[in-house]
Design an enzyme around this catalytic site. Structure first.
Site, short mmCIF file in Angstrom:
data_model
loop_
_atom_site.label_atom_id
_atom_site.label_comp_id
_atom_site.label_asym_id
_atom_site.label_seq_id
_atom_site.Cartn_x
_atom_site.Cartn_y
_atom_site.Cartn_z
N LYS A 53 1.42 -1.52 -0.15
CA LYS A 53 -0.07 -0.22 -0.19
C LYS A 53 1.11 1.47 0.14
CE LYS A 53 -3.93 -2.55 2.08
NZ LYS A 53 -3.91 -3.05 3.35
N GLN A 97 -4.23 -1.55 9.66
CA GLN A 97 -4.70 -3.25 9.05
C GLN A 97 -5.16 -4.03 10.22
OE1 GLN A 97 -3.81 -3.43 5.64
NE2 GLN A 97 -3.52 -5.86 6.06
N ASP A 120 -10.98 2.39 3.87
CA ASP A 120 -11.47 0.95 4.17
C ASP A 120 -12.47 0.89 3.73
OD1 ASP A 120 -9.09 -0.98 3.74
OD2 ASP A 120 -8.41 0.21 5.72
#
Ligand code: GUN
Length: 295
Positions: A53, A97, A120
């Site tokens: 990412k 995460q 997200d």
């Protein structure tokens, strides 16, 4: 029949190309979109995901901050970090995460993220907008799947879609998006899962079959209608001593058999995976646009 490959790498590149003029326009206004990733603990798979990412940000010349904290981090400490990132003017996207260590409740952390920075698309505010069919930050993998279908002109309208898997990250949201009254949606959606009876019968109804269960090669050729479109979200590590890393990544679909009967199929790797990261970049740019246009 040999299925046509749905090349996520190619589509992800076209998504990134589409972002470049938007990033340039933001920079003209003195804004560089910024993503903060938060990794708690040292799970190797999570570290690989977070790295990819950050690399994607670098390729697009976005600002990024890779924050790492030890596995013993308390929930209060993580909430303070999120609160600081919410206030940080250089950060437009926050990604914590998962999985998180046991002492930390994921929903509590997600609720602490400013929904405008929730790249997200996991915050209940954004989940609500998605269910209502209103604009908001969409979760990256489901959004990436829609982009793949769009690129290959596979319109789900009126089609039977079967989603195998009911996770909050993929199964539930992709089903919600595809059943909307909207462009690139309007499908008849069935969500099947580990407790579904007659799973093979249900899967065989699918014009578009989306496998998101996390079990290597569980979708076998007898579960596939000839001519179906197959979207394989699985990223399963299987041991393989013949390669240096000691493992291979395989999908949820028995690719060699299923590709002989399907019309289109996503490979693993190189299918859905690259799209998830491309859509994260897209959400980061969109978040920067919307936060900085509020005056
Ligand atoms: N862990 C596995 N996939 C994801 C994801 O898409 N977002 C976050 N935050 N954690 C993950």
């Amino acid at each position: 029949m040999n299925a046509q490959l749905i090349e996520g790498k190619v589509v992800a590149k076209s998504v990134r190309s589409g972002l470049k003029p938007r990033i340039a326009a933001l920079k003209e206004r003195g804004v560089t979109p910024g993503l903060a990733t938060v990794l708690v603990g040292d799970d190797p798979a999570s570290a690989i995901y977070v790295n990819s990412k950050i690399k994607a940000c670098e390729r697009l010349k976005l600002h990024s901050e890779a924050i790492q904290r030890p596995a013993e981090l308390t929930q209060a400490e993580l909430l303070k970090l999120v609160s600081d990132l919410n206030e940080d003017k250089n950060i437009h996207g926050i990604l914590v995460q998962s999985p998180l260590p046991d002492q930390i409740d994921e929903l509590t952390v997600t609720l602490a993220i400013d929904p405008r920075k929730d790249v997200d698309g996991f915050h209940p505010f954004n989940v609500g907008l998605m269910l209502l069919g209103r604009p908001g930050l969409l979760p990256c993998t489901p959004h990436g799947i829609i982009k793949l279908l769009e690129h290959y002109e596979i319109n789900p309208a009126g089609k039977e879609v079967v989603v195998v898997g009911r996770s909050n990250i993929v199964g539930k949201p992709v089903a919600a998006i595809l059943q909307q009254k909207a462009k690139m949606a309007d499908a008849t959606v069935t969500v099947a899962h580990s407790r579904s009876k007659n799973l093979a019968d249900i899967c065989r109804r699918a014009d578009i079959l989306i496998a998101a269960v996390g079990r290597p090669a569980m979708i076998t050729v007898d579960m596939v209608q000839p001519g179906a479109v197959i979207i394989d979200v699985g990223q399963n590590r299987v041991e393989d001593s013949s390669v240096e890393k000691g493992y291979r990544v395989v999908g949820d679909v028995d690719f060699p058999q299923v590709q002989e009967v399907a019309s289109y199929i996503t490979p693993v790797p190189g299918g859905v995976g690259p799209m998830t990261i491309a859509m994260l970049m897209s959400n980061t740019v969109a978040a920067a646009e919307s936060i900085t246009s509020e005056g």
